[in-house]
Write a protein that holds these residues in place. Structure first.
Motif, mmCIF file in Angstrom:
data_model
loop_
_atom_site.group_PDB
_atom_site.id
_atom_site.type_symbol
_atom_site.label_atom_id
_atom_site.label_comp_id
_atom_site.label_asym_id
_atom_site.label_seq_id
_atom_site.Cartn_x
_atom_site.Cartn_y
_atom_site.Cartn_z
ATOM 1 N N VAL A 1 0.866 -1.174 0.000
ATOM 2 C CA VAL A 1 0.000 0.000 0.000
ATOM 3 C C VAL A 1 0.901 1.222 0.000
ATOM 4 O O VAL A 1 1.729 1.380 0.901
ATOM 5 N N GLU A 2 0.732 2.077 -1.001
ATOM 6 C CA GLU A 2 1.552 3.293 -1.125
ATOM 7 C C GLU A 2 3.048 3.007 -0.955
ATOM 8 O O GLU A 2 3.729 3.625 -0.160
ATOM 9 N N LYS A 3 3.558 2.035 -1.672
ATOM 10 C CA LYS A 3 4.971 1.655 -1.665
ATOM 11 C C LYS A 3 5.448 1.024 -0.353
ATOM 12 O O LYS A 3 6.609 0.746 -0.191
ATOM 13 N N ARG A 4 4.545 0.821 0.596
ATOM 14 C CA ARG A 4 4.903 0.184 1.871
ATOM 15 C C ARG A 4 4.434 -1.260 1.847
ATOM 16 O O ARG A 4 3.282 -1.541 1.517
ATOM 17 N N GLN B 1 -2.694 0.072 7.972
ATOM 18 C CA GLN B 1 -2.049 -0.200 9.259
ATOM 19 C C GLN B 1 -3.083 -0.211 10.381
ATOM 20 O O GLN B 1 -3.078 -1.092 11.229
ATOM 21 N N ASP C 1 -4.493 -0.367 -4.423
ATOM 22 C CA ASP C 1 -4.460 1.030 -4.880
ATOM 23 C C ASP C 1 -5.488 1.900 -4.175
ATOM 24 O O ASP C 1 -5.328 3.112 -4.118
ATOM 25 N N ASP C 2 -6.546 1.298 -3.654
ATOM 26 C CA ASP C 2 -7.637 2.069 -3.052
ATOM 27 C C ASP C 2 -7.445 2.354 -1.569
ATOM 28 O O ASP C 2 -8.333 2.897 -0.924
ATOM 29 N N TRP C 3 -6.320 1.952 -1.005
ATOM 30 C CA TRP C 3 -6.056 2.139 0.420
ATOM 31 C C TRP C 3 -4.923 3.134 0.617
ATOM 32 O O TRP C 3 -4.051 3.275 -0.236
ATOM 33 N N ARG C 4 -4.924 3.785 1.778
ATOM 34 C CA ARG C 4 -3.765 4.549 2.229
ATOM 35 C C ARG C 4 -3.018 3.669 3.218
ATOM 36 O O ARG C 4 -3.628 2.884 3.940
ATOM 37 N N ALA C 5 -1.702 3.783 3.266
ATOM 38 C CA ALA C 5 -0.893 2.937 4.151
ATOM 39 C C ALA C 5 -1.320 3.084 5.606
ATOM 40 O O ALA C 5 -1.420 2.095 6.337
ATOM 41 N N LYS C 6 -1.602 4.304 6.033
ATOM 42 C CA LYS C 6 -2.016 4.537 7.421
ATOM 43 C C LYS C 6 -3.333 3.829 7.722
ATOM 44 O O LYS C 6 -3.492 3.214 8.778
ATOM 45 N N ASP C 7 -4.272 3.870 6.784
ATOM 46 C CA ASP C 7 -5.563 3.207 6.979
ATOM 47 C C ASP C 7 -5.403 1.683 7.034
ATOM 48 O O ASP C 7 -6.055 1.010 7.830
#
Length: 133
Positions: free
Chosen positions: A32-35, A79, A71-77
């Motif tokens: 997610v977002e390169k993480r 986590q 692609d539809d997620w943010r890394a923080k979300d």
């Protein structure tokens, strides 16, 4: 006389510290977002129909070189999503303390504050479960 316990010729190995990044302990990688997140497919599938379909219906495989990309997620979300499944397994105040990201609750968002408050009430036996009739 026979001595019990490990022999002096055997090597002592320490168990790895669990920090969620040892790929040997997991069976899938989600990016997610390169993480990269190392996860267990069955745990994600148990808590999400989307992940169940991804891992067991569509039978997507992942490796550290070729993770499943969200692609539809943010890394923080994502986590936070992972931490909420950990939170559901907490049974004591001591366990709750270990999963809280910080003792400074002013740094939490409203959703996190609510979840930790509810869990705190649960482990202390304060919150009464409502049983439907």
């Amino acid at each position: 006389m026979t001595q019990l316990g490990p022999s002096s010729s055997s090597k002592k190995t320490d168990a790895p510290k669990f920090d969620g990044t040892d790929p040997k302990l997991f069976d899938a990688v989600v990016q997610v977002e390169k993480r990269k997140f190392f996860v267990k497919k069955n745990v994600l599938a148990e808590h999400s129909k989307e992940f169940y379909n991804t891992f067991f219906v569509e039978e997507k495989t992942s490796t550290t070189e070729s993770p499943i990309v969200l692609d539809d997620w943010r890394a923080k979300d994502f986590q936070n999503f992972l931490e909420i499944k950990v939170l559901s397994e907490v049974k004591t105040i001591e366990e709750l303390k270990t999963v809280m990201p910080s003792s400074d609750v002013s740094t939490y968002g409203p959703e996190d504050t609510f979840l930790f408050f509810e869990k705190s009430l649960d482990v202390q036996g304060i919150r009464k479960k409502i049983v439907p009739l």
